[in-house]
Write an enzyme that holds these catalytic residues in place. Structure first.
Site, mmCIF file in Angstrom:
data_model
loop_
_atom_site.group_PDB
_atom_site.id
_atom_site.type_symbol
_atom_site.label_atom_id
_atom_site.label_comp_id
_atom_site.label_asym_id
_atom_site.label_seq_id
_atom_site.Cartn_x
_atom_site.Cartn_y
_atom_site.Cartn_z
ATOM 1 N N TYR A 207 -63.394 23.884 20.596
ATOM 2 C CA TYR A 207 -63.668 22.662 21.115
ATOM 3 C C TYR A 207 -62.508 22.573 22.196
ATOM 4 C CZ TYR A 207 -59.238 21.935 18.400
ATOM 5 O OH TYR A 207 -58.031 22.037 17.655
ATOM 6 N N CYS A 208 -62.830 21.399 23.053
ATOM 7 C CA CYS A 208 -61.801 21.259 23.895
ATOM 8 C C CYS A 208 -62.003 19.596 24.322
ATOM 9 C CB CYS A 208 -62.049 21.804 25.396
ATOM 10 S SG CYS A 208 -63.585 21.782 25.917
ATOM 11 N N THR A 209 -61.319 19.257 25.339
ATOM 12 C CA THR A 209 -61.429 17.728 25.506
ATOM 13 C C THR A 209 -62.715 16.905 25.736
ATOM 14 O OG1 THR A 209 -59.336 17.911 26.733
ATOM 15 C CG2 THR A 209 -60.367 15.852 27.224
ATOM 16 N N GLY A 211 -65.486 19.301 26.682
ATOM 17 C CA GLY A 211 -66.785 20.309 26.525
ATOM 18 C C GLY A 211 -66.975 21.332 27.747
ATOM 19 N N ILE A 238 -63.973 16.504 22.242
ATOM 20 C CA ILE A 238 -63.186 15.818 21.227
ATOM 21 C C ILE A 238 -63.457 14.345 21.564
ATOM 22 C CG2 ILE A 238 -60.769 14.898 20.594
ATOM 23 C CD1 ILE A 238 -59.809 17.777 21.636
#
Length: 607
Positions: A207-209, A211, A238
């Site tokens: 996961y990241c901010t 995508g 997220i």
């Protein structure tokens, strides 16, 4: 929503774009007409957009973008928020102007200049926020019931930077979470390489901010082959997860964002972050406090900001030095500022070393340190002498370090020259080791080599066999063990330069990079008049390491290593990993223009 309300829009799309100029014209016209500010990045592989403006204008922009079939299936993240109030934050985040640029990569995935990016089409499978939540929930329930979650262990991998993870991250007691602790996204490939065994055979949830960082990173993990197939990523990042689970779900803290909002939280008001200095709960980056060395954002509470304006991030504390520990240039020689003990402290971690700041406080730029491996029947002293011109012309950007190879060779002489050779023994006798004759050494030796006694002499084989190097295939393990000791005691080194047999040795070391990781770490090699031995380690296109190959062109004057031989060695490196310089001289490293300029250009990429 009020039409006068301010908002922020984020979206990205990986797709093949044949007419980038036309798309650039569209964004320039559309964004300017709607009064949007922010960043638009375009490449032949897609777009990455973060813009702000009136919600009504952002909605019109979305409609215009959707009319292009290229953006079918794009996830548009639109959020209402306050108008940028902090000019400093707005300026840093690019929200005081409109910036539209054509770039090579939508997000820079590696700092290595010759790094070959993975195919994003091989990215991990997208999981919706609900699917992602369900996987974590199932793992938790199975753990509570005392049952294994799967025959393959589940791990969470955070693809964000350290300062982002300090204020918020996913947390599930039943799932192992891996936080790479990187300064910037381009450090992630090195972390993946160094920690691949933690991912092998696992189900990896990334996961990241928003995508986009997971697209390239998941593709890179999957490109490692068998054992790395099961990689999944949170679609929309997220941000989408918090929209669907406003109470935070499995996410704790706040989501760091790269716009004037700074961070976005859930209904859970618990603070995850802590002040770097006093340790009190704190998660506000609005003051934009940064590390004095690497410029990474750090959390400093209001009280500690009043006491000091000089901060050192946890990465620099761990791998570098404290405040005030870097020497000043005043009354100091540059060489004194770059001694080995300082360099060992600064660059002890292979992931961090490539990202060190160019300057420490007011000190001079850090030079590249290059370990130099001499050719067959040479030594450190003779190679240093032959390379004096190269060292002089590179002195502003590189320090060359010379070492003897571990295999000592017997002295040789020609019988017809005995009377004129001060180093030769009387016929049929063994002479003591002459003071003015230094031992010659080798990295690789013939299979029948049995070592030498202190005063061994050997009559030279005549005539000279230019292909003798092909039979020198033994001794690699001993030389590799010796280099481990050199890197431990004299390292770290940014790169390795090898000449002739030294180049063959350096190439073999490159082929063993995965096996020797942590013991022998370097970022590039320079192979001069190099050749490849007929060993299993050498397969065409199998070596992944940035490399510079320097050799004489055909018809050349190098009577020992032909251009064909050196060109074949270059072909063993992955496509896109090698740069070739051909010259018209013999068995040397050329230092005249334009060759020295090409060498400098290669090295500058690593500064």
């Amino acid at each position: 929503m009020s039409e006068d309300e301010y908002g922020v829009l984020l979206y990205y799309k990986y797709a093949s774009i044949t007419d980038v100029d036309s798309l650039l014209s569209f964004y320039d016209s559309n964004c300017n007409s709607l009064g949007l500010l922010g960043r638009v990045r375009l490449s032949s592989n897609g777009v990455n957009v973060t813009v702000g403006g009136l919600l009504s204008a952002l909605e019109k922009h979305i409609e215009a973008v959707k009319s292009n079939s290229l953006f079918q299936g794009t996830d548009f993240k639109l959020a209402s928020c306050h108008h940028p109030l902090n000019d400093k934050v707005a300026f840093e985040c690019g929200f005081t102007s409109l910036s539209i640029r054509v770039v090579k990569e939508l997000v820079t995935f590696s700092s290595h200049p010759l790094f070959k990016a993975p195919e994003v089409s091989n990215a991990g499978r997208h999981l919706s926020a609900a699917e992602f939540h369900s996987v974590l929930q199932s793992a938790e329930q199975l753990m509570e019931n005392g049952s294994p979650s799967d025959d393959k262990q589940l791990v969470l991998l955070d693809a964000r930077n350290l300062y982002e993870t300090r204020i918020g991250k996913f947390h599930s007691p039943s799932v192992e979470t891996l936080d790479p602790g990187i300064r910037q996204y381009s450090d992630l490939p090195a972390w993946i390489d160094n920690n691949s065994e933690q991912l092998r055979g696992k189900h990896v949830l990334m996961y990241c901010t928003g995508g986009i960082r997971c697209e390239m990173a998941s593709a890179y993990i999957r490109s490692k082959g068998p054992g790395f197939e099961n990689v999944f990523q949170l679609f929309g990042g997220i941000q989408c997860y918090l929209e669907q689970f406003p109470d935070g779900g499995f996410f704790r803290g706040k989501n760091f964002v790269f716009d004037h909002r700074i961070s976005v939280g859930s209904s859970d008001t618990n603070i995850m972050g802590a002040c770097l200095i006093c340790g009190s709960s704190y998660d506000n980056y609005s003051s934009r406090c940064r590390c004095m060395h690497c410029r990474m954002l750090v959390l400093i509470c209001d009280g500690c900001q009043l006491k000091s304006d000089a901060y050192v991030c946890e990465l620099c504390q761990k791998h570098c030095k404290e405040i005030g520990s870097f020497p000043s240039v005043e009354d100091s020689e540059p060489e004194a500022l770059l001694d080995q003990s300082d360099l060992k402290t600064v660059c002890s971690d292979p992931i961090i070393s490539s990202q060190l700041p160019l300057r420490y406080g007011n000190g001079p730029p850090r030079k590249l340190r290059i370990l130099c491996l001499h050719g067959f029947r040479q030594n450190a002293s003779s190679f240093k002498g032959r390379s004096a011109s190269l060292a002089k012309k590179l002195k502003s950007i590189a320090e060359l370090v010379f070492v003897d190879a571990p295999h000592e060779l017997p002295f040789i002489y020609q019988s017809c020259m005995e009377a004129n050779n001060s180093c030769a023994p009387p016929l049929g006798q063994h002479a003591p080791l002459p003071e003015n004759c230094k031992r010659k050494c080798a990295w690789l030796v013939a299979p029948d080599f049995s070592g030498i006694s202190e005063a061994d002499w050997k009559i030279a084989d005549l005539p000279f066999d230019p292909l003798q190097y092909q039979g020198q295939t033994d001794g690699f393990d001993a030389s590799l063990g010796y280099l481990r000791k050199v890197f431990s005691e004299q390292g770290p080194f940014d790169g390795i330069l090898g000449f002739s047999q030294g180049a063959a040795m350096a190439a073999l070391v490159c082929a063993q990079r995965e096996r020797i990781k942590g013991d022998i770490d370097f970022r590039f090699v320079i192979l001069c008049s190099g050749f490849a031995l007929p060993l299993p380690a050498f397969k065409q296109g199998s070596i992944n390491c940035p490399s510079l190959h320097i050799f004489g062109r055909d018809p050349g004057k190098d009577r020992q290593i032909t251009s064909h031989t050196s060109r074949y060695l270059a072909s063993l490196f992955e496509d896109g990993c090698s740069v070739i310089i051909e010259h018209e001289f013999g068995h040397i490293i050329p230092t005249r223009p334009p060759y020295i300029d090409d060498i400098k250009d290669f090295l500058q990429r690593f500064l």
